[in-house]
Design a protein around this motif. Structure first.
Motif, mmCIF file in Angstrom:
data_model
loop_
_atom_site.group_PDB
_atom_site.id
_atom_site.type_symbol
_atom_site.label_atom_id
_atom_site.label_comp_id
_atom_site.label_asym_id
_atom_site.label_seq_id
_atom_site.Cartn_x
_atom_site.Cartn_y
_atom_site.Cartn_z
ATOM 1 N N PHE A 23 5.911 5.958 10.724
ATOM 2 C CA PHE A 23 5.039 6.459 9.653
ATOM 3 C C PHE A 23 4.453 5.298 8.854
ATOM 4 O O PHE A 23 3.256 5.287 8.558
ATOM 5 C CB PHE A 23 5.835 7.406 8.745
ATOM 6 C CG PHE A 23 5.059 7.890 7.563
ATOM 7 C CD1 PHE A 23 4.080 8.858 7.713
ATOM 8 C CD2 PHE A 23 5.308 7.386 6.303
ATOM 9 C CE1 PHE A 23 3.358 9.313 6.620
ATOM 10 C CE2 PHE A 23 4.589 7.827 5.210
ATOM 11 C CZ PHE A 23 3.614 8.793 5.361
ATOM 12 N N CYS A 24 5.298 4.330 8.510
ATOM 13 C CA CYS A 24 4.811 3.174 7.735
ATOM 14 C C CYS A 24 3.794 2.359 8.533
ATOM 15 O O CYS A 24 2.757 1.954 8.001
ATOM 16 C CB CYS A 24 5.977 2.295 7.308
ATOM 17 S SG CYS A 24 7.029 3.026 6.054
ATOM 18 N N LEU A 25 4.088 2.119 9.807
ATOM 19 C CA LEU A 25 3.165 1.334 10.633
ATOM 20 C C LEU A 25 1.834 2.049 10.810
ATOM 21 O O LEU A 25 0.772 1.452 10.602
ATOM 22 C CB LEU A 25 3.782 1.024 11.997
ATOM 23 C CG LEU A 25 2.875 0.246 12.950
ATOM 24 C CD1 LEU A 25 2.631 -1.164 12.415
ATOM 25 C CD2 LEU A 25 3.458 0.198 14.336
ATOM 26 N N LEU A 26 1.891 3.315 11.178
ATOM 27 C CA LEU A 26 0.641 4.051 11.371
ATOM 28 C C LEU A 26 -0.125 4.213 10.066
ATOM 29 O O LEU A 26 -1.356 4.128 10.047
ATOM 30 C CB LEU A 26 0.922 5.416 11.997
ATOM 31 C CG LEU A 26 1.387 5.397 13.453
ATOM 32 C CD1 LEU A 26 1.693 6.801 13.933
ATOM 33 C CD2 LEU A 26 0.363 4.733 14.344
ATOM 34 N N GLY A 27 0.601 4.431 8.974
ATOM 35 C CA GLY A 27 -0.059 4.521 7.675
ATOM 36 C C GLY A 27 -0.770 3.241 7.314
ATOM 37 O O GLY A 27 -1.892 3.254 6.798
ATOM 38 N N ALA A 28 -0.136 2.116 7.608
ATOM 39 C CA ALA A 28 -0.752 0.819 7.309
ATOM 40 C C ALA A 28 -1.957 0.561 8.202
ATOM 41 O O ALA A 28 -2.978 0.049 7.743
ATOM 42 C CB ALA A 28 0.275 -0.298 7.468
ATOM 43 N N LEU A 29 -1.849 0.916 9.470
ATOM 44 C CA LEU A 29 -2.956 0.668 10.392
ATOM 45 C C LEU A 29 -4.143 1.596 10.141
ATOM 46 O O LEU A 29 -5.292 1.167 10.239
ATOM 47 C CB LEU A 29 -2.482 0.819 11.842
ATOM 48 C CG LEU A 29 -1.469 -0.211 12.336
ATOM 49 C CD1 LEU A 29 -1.024 0.125 13.749
ATOM 50 C CD2 LEU A 29 -2.023 -1.609 12.263
ATOM 51 N N ILE A 30 -3.868 2.837 9.825
ATOM 52 C CA ILE A 30 -4.949 3.805 9.652
ATOM 53 C C ILE A 30 -5.627 3.651 8.295
ATOM 54 O O ILE A 30 -6.854 3.616 8.205
ATOM 55 C CB ILE A 30 -4.422 5.243 9.849
ATOM 56 C CG1 ILE A 30 -4.021 5.442 11.314
ATOM 57 C CG2 ILE A 30 -5.464 6.271 9.435
ATOM 58 C CD1 ILE A 30 -3.270 6.727 11.588
ATOM 59 N N THR A 31 -4.826 3.555 7.230
ATOM 60 C CA THR A 31 -5.414 3.527 5.884
ATOM 61 C C THR A 31 -5.730 2.125 5.395
ATOM 62 O O THR A 31 -6.427 1.978 4.397
ATOM 63 C CB THR A 31 -4.465 4.182 4.870
ATOM 64 O OG1 THR A 31 -3.277 3.394 4.752
ATOM 65 C CG2 THR A 31 -4.125 5.605 5.271
ATOM 66 N N LYS A 32 -5.178 1.122 6.049
ATOM 67 C CA LYS A 32 -5.334 -0.273 5.622
ATOM 68 C C LYS A 32 -4.812 -0.478 4.188
ATOM 69 O O LYS A 32 -5.274 -1.337 3.460
ATOM 70 C CB LYS A 32 -6.788 -0.721 5.715
ATOM 71 C CG LYS A 32 -7.452 -0.417 7.029
ATOM 72 C CD LYS A 32 -7.886 -1.650 7.742
ATOM 73 C CE LYS A 32 -8.688 -1.374 8.984
ATOM 74 N NZ LYS A 32 -8.003 -0.776 10.063
ATOM 75 N N ASN A 33 -3.834 0.332 3.820
ATOM 76 C CA ASN A 33 -3.235 0.289 2.493
ATOM 77 C C ASN A 33 -2.001 -0.603 2.537
ATOM 78 O O ASN A 33 -1.109 -0.408 3.364
ATOM 79 C CB ASN A 33 -2.862 1.713 2.056
ATOM 80 C CG ASN A 33 -2.446 1.806 0.618
ATOM 81 O OD1 ASN A 33 -2.054 0.815 0.014
ATOM 82 N ND2 ASN A 33 -2.519 3.001 0.073
ATOM 83 N N ASP A 34 -1.939 -1.556 1.616
ATOM 84 C CA ASP A 34 -0.802 -2.475 1.582
ATOM 85 C C ASP A 34 0.510 -1.792 1.201
ATOM 86 O O ASP A 34 1.581 -2.321 1.466
ATOM 87 C CB ASP A 34 -1.073 -3.627 0.611
ATOM 88 C CG ASP A 34 -2.137 -4.577 1.117
ATOM 89 O OD1 ASP A 34 -2.382 -4.574 2.336
ATOM 90 O OD2 ASP A 34 -2.702 -5.318 0.296
ATOM 91 N N TRP A 35 0.410 -0.626 0.571
ATOM 92 C CA TRP A 35 1.629 0.078 0.173
ATOM 93 C C TRP A 35 2.478 0.414 1.395
ATOM 94 O O TRP A 35 3.702 0.284 1.368
ATOM 95 C CB TRP A 35 1.278 1.363 -0.580
ATOM 96 C CG TRP A 35 2.492 2.074 -1.081
ATOM 97 C CD1 TRP A 35 3.125 1.873 -2.257
ATOM 98 C CD2 TRP A 35 3.249 3.070 -0.376
ATOM 99 N NE1 TRP A 35 4.219 2.699 -2.344
ATOM 100 C CE2 TRP A 35 4.317 3.439 -1.196
ATOM 101 C CE3 TRP A 35 3.116 3.685 0.860
ATOM 102 C CZ2 TRP A 35 5.253 4.401 -0.840
ATOM 103 C CZ3 TRP A 35 4.055 4.638 1.228
ATOM 104 C CH2 TRP A 35 5.100 4.986 0.387
ATOM 105 N N PHE A 36 1.839 0.852 2.471
ATOM 106 C CA PHE A 36 2.573 1.199 3.691
ATOM 107 C C PHE A 36 3.238 -0.039 4.299
ATOM 108 O O PHE A 36 4.360 0.039 4.802
ATOM 109 C CB PHE A 36 1.647 1.850 4.717
ATOM 110 C CG PHE A 36 1.281 3.260 4.389
ATOM 111 C CD1 PHE A 36 2.187 4.285 4.528
ATOM 112 C CD2 PHE A 36 0.009 3.559 3.938
ATOM 113 C CE1 PHE A 36 1.846 5.591 4.234
ATOM 114 C CE2 PHE A 36 -0.350 4.856 3.636
ATOM 115 C CZ PHE A 36 0.572 5.886 3.786
ATOM 116 N N ALA A 37 2.544 -1.163 4.251
ATOM 117 C CA ALA A 37 3.121 -2.401 4.778
ATOM 118 C C ALA A 37 4.332 -2.807 3.940
ATOM 119 O O ALA A 37 5.358 -3.231 4.489
ATOM 120 C CB ALA A 37 2.081 -3.515 4.779
ATOM 121 N N GLY A 38 4.232 -2.676 2.630
ATOM 122 C CA GLY A 38 5.363 -2.989 1.756
ATOM 123 C C GLY A 38 6.536 -2.048 1.990
ATOM 124 O O GLY A 38 7.697 -2.471 2.002
#
Length: 98
Positions: A23-38
């Motif tokens: 979920f975190c990886l896909l969220g970061a890749l799709i939304t380009k939101n740094d929150w998911f990467a963190g």
């Protein structure tokens, strides 16, 4: 604890950490939101000790109760599958946010 319960517990722990990591990886890749990467980074920081404690618990259970040793080793192998997956996700995430 029944034999299948030990293996099912290992699968459940694997499933939770795998699902949240995906979920975190896909969220970061799709939304380009740094929150998911963190969140993914925090998952690695806190998830590794939790998985290691679970592995240690299964190992101790298998050593103490020799009749459950095989099932505990299967649960440990299931949990260790998270290691290469987490490394792959970290490489993808670091490459994406570089």
């Amino acid at each position: 604890m029944k034999d299948s319960e030990i293996i099912n517990l290992g699968k459940a722990i694997f499933g939770v950490f795998f699902s949240v990591g995906t979920f975190c990886l896909l969220g970061a890749l799709i939304t380009k939101n740094d929150w998911f990467a963190g969140a993914g980074y925090l998952l690695i920081v806190f998830g590794v000790p939790v998985n290691l404690l679970c592995i240690l618990g299964f190992l101790i259970k298998g050593i103490i109760d020799r009749s459950k040793f095989k099932e505990c080793m299967i649960a440990i192998l299931i949990l260790t599958a998270n290691i290469p997956i987490a490394c792959l996700y970290a490489i993808i995430g670091l490459g994406h946010f570089d």
